[in-house]
Design an enzyme around this catalytic site. Structure first.
Site, mmCIF file in Angstrom:
data_model
loop_
_atom_site.group_PDB
_atom_site.id
_atom_site.type_symbol
_atom_site.label_atom_id
_atom_site.label_comp_id
_atom_site.label_asym_id
_atom_site.label_seq_id
_atom_site.Cartn_x
_atom_site.Cartn_y
_atom_site.Cartn_z
ATOM 1 N N GLY B 54 12.067 -13.367 -9.049
ATOM 2 C CA GLY B 54 10.909 -14.235 -8.900
ATOM 3 C C GLY B 54 10.173 -14.093 -7.584
ATOM 4 C CG HIS B 81 0.107 3.848 2.133
ATOM 5 N ND1 HIS B 81 0.680 5.070 2.364
ATOM 6 C CD2 HIS B 81 -0.792 4.029 1.145
ATOM 7 C CE1 HIS B 81 0.148 5.968 1.535
ATOM 8 N NE2 HIS B 81 -0.754 5.354 0.797
ATOM 9 C CG HIS B 84 2.918 1.815 7.262
ATOM 10 N ND1 HIS B 84 3.506 2.345 8.383
ATOM 11 C CD2 HIS B 84 3.547 2.398 6.198
ATOM 12 C CE1 HIS B 84 4.446 3.210 8.024
ATOM 13 N NE2 HIS B 84 4.486 3.271 6.706
ATOM 14 C CG ASP B 201 7.812 9.700 7.212
ATOM 15 O OD1 ASP B 201 8.712 9.066 6.655
ATOM 16 O OD2 ASP B 201 6.800 10.151 6.610
ATOM 17 C CG HIS B 370 2.757 12.441 -7.180
ATOM 18 N ND1 HIS B 370 1.806 11.746 -6.471
ATOM 19 C CD2 HIS B 370 3.930 12.214 -6.545
ATOM 20 C CE1 HIS B 370 2.390 11.106 -5.464
ATOM 21 N NE2 HIS B 370 3.672 11.381 -5.485
ATOM 22 N N GLY B 373 3.458 12.437 0.014
ATOM 23 C CA GLY B 373 2.697 12.314 1.259
ATOM 24 C C GLY B 373 3.571 12.455 2.487
ATOM 25 C CG HIS B 374 6.567 10.389 2.968
ATOM 26 N ND1 HIS B 374 6.445 9.524 4.018
ATOM 27 C CD2 HIS B 374 6.219 9.681 1.867
ATOM 28 C CE1 HIS B 374 6.052 8.332 3.578
ATOM 29 N NE2 HIS B 374 5.914 8.399 2.269
ATOM 30 C CG HIS B 396 8.640 5.261 8.682
ATOM 31 N ND1 HIS B 396 8.587 3.996 9.207
ATOM 32 C CD2 HIS B 396 7.553 5.914 9.168
ATOM 33 C CE1 HIS B 396 7.513 3.891 9.977
ATOM 34 N NE2 HIS B 396 6.868 5.026 9.980
ATOM 35 C CG ASP B 449 8.671 -17.663 -5.593
ATOM 36 O OD1 ASP B 449 7.695 -17.378 -6.317
ATOM 37 O OD2 ASP B 449 9.697 -18.220 -6.013
#
EC number: 3.1.-.-
Lengths: 561, 561
Positions: B54, B81, B84, B201, B370, B373-374, B396, B449
């Site tokens: 929930g 993003h 971040h 990263d 796809h 991005g890393h 990260h 929540d």
């Protein structure tokens, strides 16, 4: 979907009816029907999906068989995985049927039946590959296939309409650990004779090329083991006897003793040893007691728990919550199994915890410590080319797998109109050499929760989901039957909603809202329980949504006294 | 973990304190502190894990900053993003701080602040790559990096103890869609000058080689699009502007019009166009109304919903439950995004439903639609070799990623003792050129929540989990205060437990058990609410467990009247 006429047997011909496993992974069960005879191939379960809250297991709905119980001749088992045998203890409580399967498959089943006190009531018939079993108008030959369990078989089902090849789960391992190759000669023989239909495993249809041999895992063990300075823990499925064999062999070669861990690991290894499927040198096994005195470079634990199951000892070891085993830097854990879809997060958490303990971890994403048991595209094409079926029915797969497997069959020459993509409950009918999907019968899933079979349905699951999201609020009010006065409450109790300790003020506000509502109601209205309940629910739903944007289950209880 | 002294600033030196993102994916937030100055890099959220029932969002616990609010100089954002920037609206309600970031990053943030009515209260400072921002004793240079969002930057943070490079999320794309390369020259310049510490990263540290260029996806689109005879639907993250650009370009080349779908897709495309990050030819956009009259081979829909979110229009289209769009054979759906761990099952269900509609589906497991991005291992090594840091801190990533990234750093020459694997709350202290983990501060996760921030904690979640598994049973009894007699009940209400309609008999049995219990109690005992409740709970727990093996939440309510 159209529902077939009350008794579809009127149509004549051969009817193949998937009761589970088509359009889903797991729950495999297929009925073959001709005239007065029905036989069943496999009887599997499915582990619950995340939305099936609190459900322990899922089994196929066998209404179709129940209504024709007198005509069912027996159940043939292709191999001993849960998704092919797991529903037997439930189905056999209703239908008393003889079982047919190879020794290990029936060994695993016997263990299962013992738990349910059904062992003495069920007739178990052990067959060997190339044995033929006759049941009514059907005769069935068992054909050896390799898979991630030993003693697996496909079925060649001879029917009055022609031969149907039912592969079960298979791969074509050219170097199986026990040397028992997939029996391509027998498949070819049926191909030469003529096959009415091939029903083949679609699990890995999205994978190009060939599936790696089980032996590759043994080679990976032999690379990893000698470099390990501390303990080695191998986690695998307990039914994968060849995997266990290879871990034992690698341990022996490095002078390590083996500790078996996990209830099913201990049980399955015992069955496999007893039946001669697993060889262990004298004295290689150790126990937790002896373990305390063994140098850590002499320890290899083979365990269940590879899916990160929270109660497993592997999970407890990873969380540093195991009495006898404390991991430390230099120890190695090998997760020698698949990341089952849906378990990725739990397995990932397990791996992180193992790294926190200082252990090194090998798993299928970074090393060849696991191979699949299912045929990839080239093997699937080979099966099609050997059996040269007139019709093709993809089985064992989600819907996209079935569609893609049908396309693969077309690429090797099966005409599109003879590729029949069916789902559970569809009746695949063959007559005079022609196949079609001819209506559908009642089918579905039955949920098992504790001892309850089928008493948890969509309504209960919907309530559980609702409860899980925002918890619940119970409002208790007592009303004097005669005067219509509120003589008690509202009392408010909640669970899973807000911090009870810190939110007294909020609950007081909630009470006041209900009190104000009741104060504004006439005595006549207060006499109408249903209306009072509805109003309380309505006003609180609005209040909770506006103030904290939550939608708990609201349960007004009115006592008339 | 030790907790640091009340005010760790007494220790002097530079202190780097991860408040989120170390030992987990998401929730990225890092504090840099020296003397009287604190700056913060990023302020991200995390989407809830399955066990957080929930919960809508998770943000970092900022107690450490709250207690030092007067010394915090600002928040630097590396890119736009959610993991971040997503916690900003919550953090800025408590701490009024200026923000620094590139135009698109702040464009996305502005949109977010509008929703929370915070836009006018927050100072937004747009910077360009190579700009330097001075905040207290820190000066920070923004360095262009490529990533799966445009306008991403790393930070070079000049501190009194030396330069710290904070990469944020990055890859080294040699052919980025906008031609804006990762600024290796600037990283090298700092490497030449001397870098005290690199924080890099770790997301893709388990991947060998190089991450593919974003342009590969455009090439895949150009292969797929011309072969499509029906509609094309591309599902992607709305923040991935280059992905949208490539889908638009491919559509234009095939003479298709573009329908944008999904609230965030429409909003983010508008922001990106306004700021000049996205080029769309006049007249390429269409709407649902015009769509009805377009031939299907002229339609390309770009939409959100790639994770199978059940309420998204893509999910509704797949379920054949969308008013304007009915898929049919010949239509193509491209899921141009990652299967986020935890969502595999939902995405797999989505794909199966799309196949049921007759559509063809491309996704990252079967096609190059796809790319990540890393940075992969070779890029991570390159970053280490360019910056030649004295210390290395992996960021990260989950714990195993941090451990593996630290090992990678050692392989390119950073001594093991200068690789600091820290987790959230650890204080990484640098003084006189030496780094160490010096204690820990309060940190953690705050659950959101609805409108509640932090009012749902472990107790509430535990209750929700318990409720979700076996539902609940409420037992209501009224007792006369004076006589101790039971004057009402027991009344039993349940939800999510058993089928209410079919189980009247079972509920009657339950009632009888409670009645018998009460009948056996003395008047004194009946006066003790606590004891009565406990006994009711105990006897029902045993009854439910024995009869149906379920463990619902049992909630006895005693009314004293």
């Amino acid at each position: 979907m159209d529902t077939a006429p009350a008794d579809i047997t009127d149509n004549g011909g051969l009817r193949i009816i998937p009761l589970g496993g088509l359009g889903e992974i797991g729950l495999n069960m297929m009925a073959y029907e001709h005239g007065e005879d029905i036989i069943v191939a496999d009887c599997g379960l499915m582990f619950p999906e995340p939305q099936m809250l609190g459900i322990d297991l899922v089994i196929p709905d066998i209404t179709y068989l129940r209504e024709r119980a007198g005509r069912v001749r027996g159940i043939l088992l292709t191999h001993g995985h849960e998704d092919h045998i797991g529903a037997l203890p439930y189905v056999l409580q209703e239908l008393s049927l003889p079982l047919y399967g190879t020794a290990l498959t029936l060994g695993f089943i016997r263990e299962k039946l013992k738990e349910f006190d059904l062992e003495s009531e069920v007739e178990l018939n052990v067959v060997k590959p190339r044995d033929v079993v006759t049941l009514g108008c059907f005769s069935v030959e068992f054909i050896r296939v390799s898979h991630s369990i030993v003693d697996g078989c496909a079925l060649a089902i001879r029917t009055p309409e022609g031969v149907v090849i039912h592969t079960g789960d298979f791969k074509i391992d050219q170097t199986p650990v026990d040397g028992e190759l997939t029996d391509l000669a027998t498949f070819s023989r049926y191909g030469d004779e003529g096959v009415l239909a091939l029903l083949a495993d679609s699990t890995n249809v999205e994978r190009e090329g060939y599936t790696l041999s089980e032996r590759v895992v043994g080679e990976a063990f032999d690379e990893i083991f000698p470099r390990c300075e501390g303990r080695i823990i191998v986690a695998a499925f307990s039914s994968n006897i060849h995997r266990v064999q290879q871990a034992v062999d690698a341990a022996v070669r490095c002078g390590r003793k083996v500790l078996l861990n996990g209830r099913s690991m201990v049980a399955n290894v015992a069955i496999a040893r007893q039946l001669g499927y697993l060889r262990m040198p004298e004295g290689v096994l150790t126990d937790l007691k002896e373990l305390q005195h063994l140098p850590k470079e002499q320890v290899c634990m083979i365990t269940t728990g590879s899916q990160g199951e929270p109660m497993s000892s592997l999970a407890r070891i990873a969380m540093d919550d195991h009495k006898q085993i404390k991991l430390e830097a230099g120890d190695t854990v090998i997760l020698s199994s698949r990341f089952i879809p849906g378990n990725e997060k739990t397995i990932s958490d397990l791996i992180n915890h193992l790294y926190r303990r200082g252990a090194e971890v090998f798993h299928e994403k970074v090393s060849e410590v696991h191979v699949s048991g299912h045929a990839s595209q080239e093997e699937l094409k080979l099966m099609l080319n050997l059996t040269r079926p007139r019709h093709f029915v993809p089985v064992h797969g989600e819907y996209r797998h079935l569609v893609k497997h049908a396309r693969l069959a077309q690429r090797v020459g099966v005409p599109a109109e003879r590729c029949l993509v069916a789902v559970n409950g569809d009746v695949i009918r063959f007559a005079d050499g022609r196949g079609e999907i001819a209506g559908a019968v009642e089918s579905g899933r039955v949920y098992i929760d504790g001892k309850g079979i089928g008493d948890v349905g969509e309504v209960v699951l919907k309530d559980r989901k609702h409860l899980s999201e925002d918890g619940m609020v119970v409002v208790i009010i007592a009303i004097n039957q005669a005067s219509g006065e509120v003589i008690y409450g509202p009392d408010i109790v909640s669970r899973g909603f807000v911090f009870e300790d810190e939110s007294q003020q909020y609950l007081d506000e909630t009470k006041k809202i209900v009190l104000d509502l009741l104060a504004g109601m006439s005595i006549e209205t207060l006499g109408e329980w249903g209306e009072v309940k509805q109003e309380v629910r309505r006003i609180l739903r609005r209040f909770f949504n506006k103030t904290i944007e939550r939608r708990p289950v609201i349960l007004p209880v009115i006592l008339e006294m």
